[in-house]
Design an enzyme around this catalytic site. Sequence first.
Site, PDB file in Angstrom:
ATOM      1  N   LYS A 160      59.726  77.078 -44.663  1.00 17.62           N
ATOM      2  CA  LYS A 160      61.192  77.107 -43.206  1.00 17.62           C
ATOM      3  C   LYS A 160      61.164  76.128 -41.536  1.00 17.62           C
ATOM      4  O   LYS A 160      60.017  76.568 -40.950  1.00 17.62           O
ATOM      5  CB  LYS A 160      61.328  78.509 -42.949  1.00 17.62           C
ATOM      6  CG  LYS A 160      63.151  78.693 -41.862  1.00 17.62           C
ATOM      7  CD  LYS A 160      64.046  78.196 -42.745  1.00 17.62           C
ATOM      8  CE  LYS A 160      65.781  78.247 -42.208  1.00 17.62           C
ATOM      9  NZ  LYS A 160      66.483  78.260 -43.870  1.00 17.62           N
ATOM     10  N   SER A 230      62.817  75.238 -46.188  1.00 12.57           N
ATOM     11  CA  SER A 230      64.583  75.090 -46.221  1.00 12.57           C
ATOM     12  C   SER A 230      64.749  75.057 -45.359  1.00 12.57           C
ATOM     13  O   SER A 230      64.081  75.309 -43.882  1.00 12.57           O
ATOM     14  CB  SER A 230      64.153  76.802 -47.058  1.00 12.57           C
ATOM     15  OG  SER A 230      65.956  77.004 -46.692  1.00 12.57           O
TER      16      SER A 230
END
Length: 357
Positions: A160, A230
């Site tokens: 992330k 992401s």
Amino acid sequence: MMKCSVIKVPAGAPHDMTGLRASVEAGSIRPGEVVAVLGKTEGNGCVNDFTRGYAVLALKQFFASYPEGKEDKMSFIMSGGTEGVLSPHFTVMSRSGSFMPGEAGNGLKSLAIGVSRTRDLHPEELGRRSQVDEVAEAVARAVLDAGIESAEDVHFVQIKCPLLTAEHIHEAHARNAVPVTEDTYKSMGYSRGASALGVAVALGEVDREILLDKDICVNWELYSKVASSSAGSELSCCEIIVFGNSPAAEGPYYIDHDVMRDAIDGAALQRLIDRHREDELVQVLAKAEADPAGYVRERRHTMLDDSDINHTRHARAVVGGVLAYVCGDPMIYVSGGGEHQGPAGGGPVSAIFRRNQ
């Protein structure tokens, strides 16, 4: 010995903890053993997708309600966007015991999970080699944390990473720093791409000595076969979860991976299922990307030209549908935006299995 487990929990909304609570009450999830939660939330997956931060807040509050919970040490990685048939859910990863160097179990390699994070990154570092280097170092720490012995035993690395907002860009300019882009949506791709190349450098898939800033999100020949990144506005560092197999881990779970050559390559997942047909499929983890060349198997696609719907949303819907058909379950993890994550237009697909004997 380390013992890891993976439990999938449905979510009725980003803040819905009823499924988690039921799993805790049933004893299948122990809050004190949870090291990470990987989630799919039902926002747009773009810069202003606040369902990710909402879910993280709800998860932290949930685990804080248990005396044994260690929410301050857990990794919460939320991927926005459940287009098409994708079903919102949380994948809860737990780890008990500890890794001891030189320790070996019954000869089998079982699922091992390692977590780490980078320092907070400055806006001008996103999408550049400084982000690549920070991620590479963090991935190496996570591999060590998991007790994984070689790069070949790493089958999925979830990251992330941050993105640029207008406020970040203004702050950089105030310091006379120059961000890689001033387009906040494009910054997501740059951050995902640099993060993926950090994985590739850490695992020996890309030579750091030849990597240039200008290669990031341009040279698609450079990629990792196991990276999944992401981007979100809810953090300033990169959080990393490494999935692999280790002889120093025990338990019925293990992981394997393949590579999709394009968005409709369901055969990649089918190969994994066929390879391990004797065991139970627990979860599928995959990347989705609109081929930057504008074609899928020599047929033109319009995902990159749609001004109404971002191409990452199209790609998630396509790949989610293809993989859900293959495995028979739409509650799978499919993340959009595959810059340097698998070959251009394709991407890694990993599957976690549970041994039946």
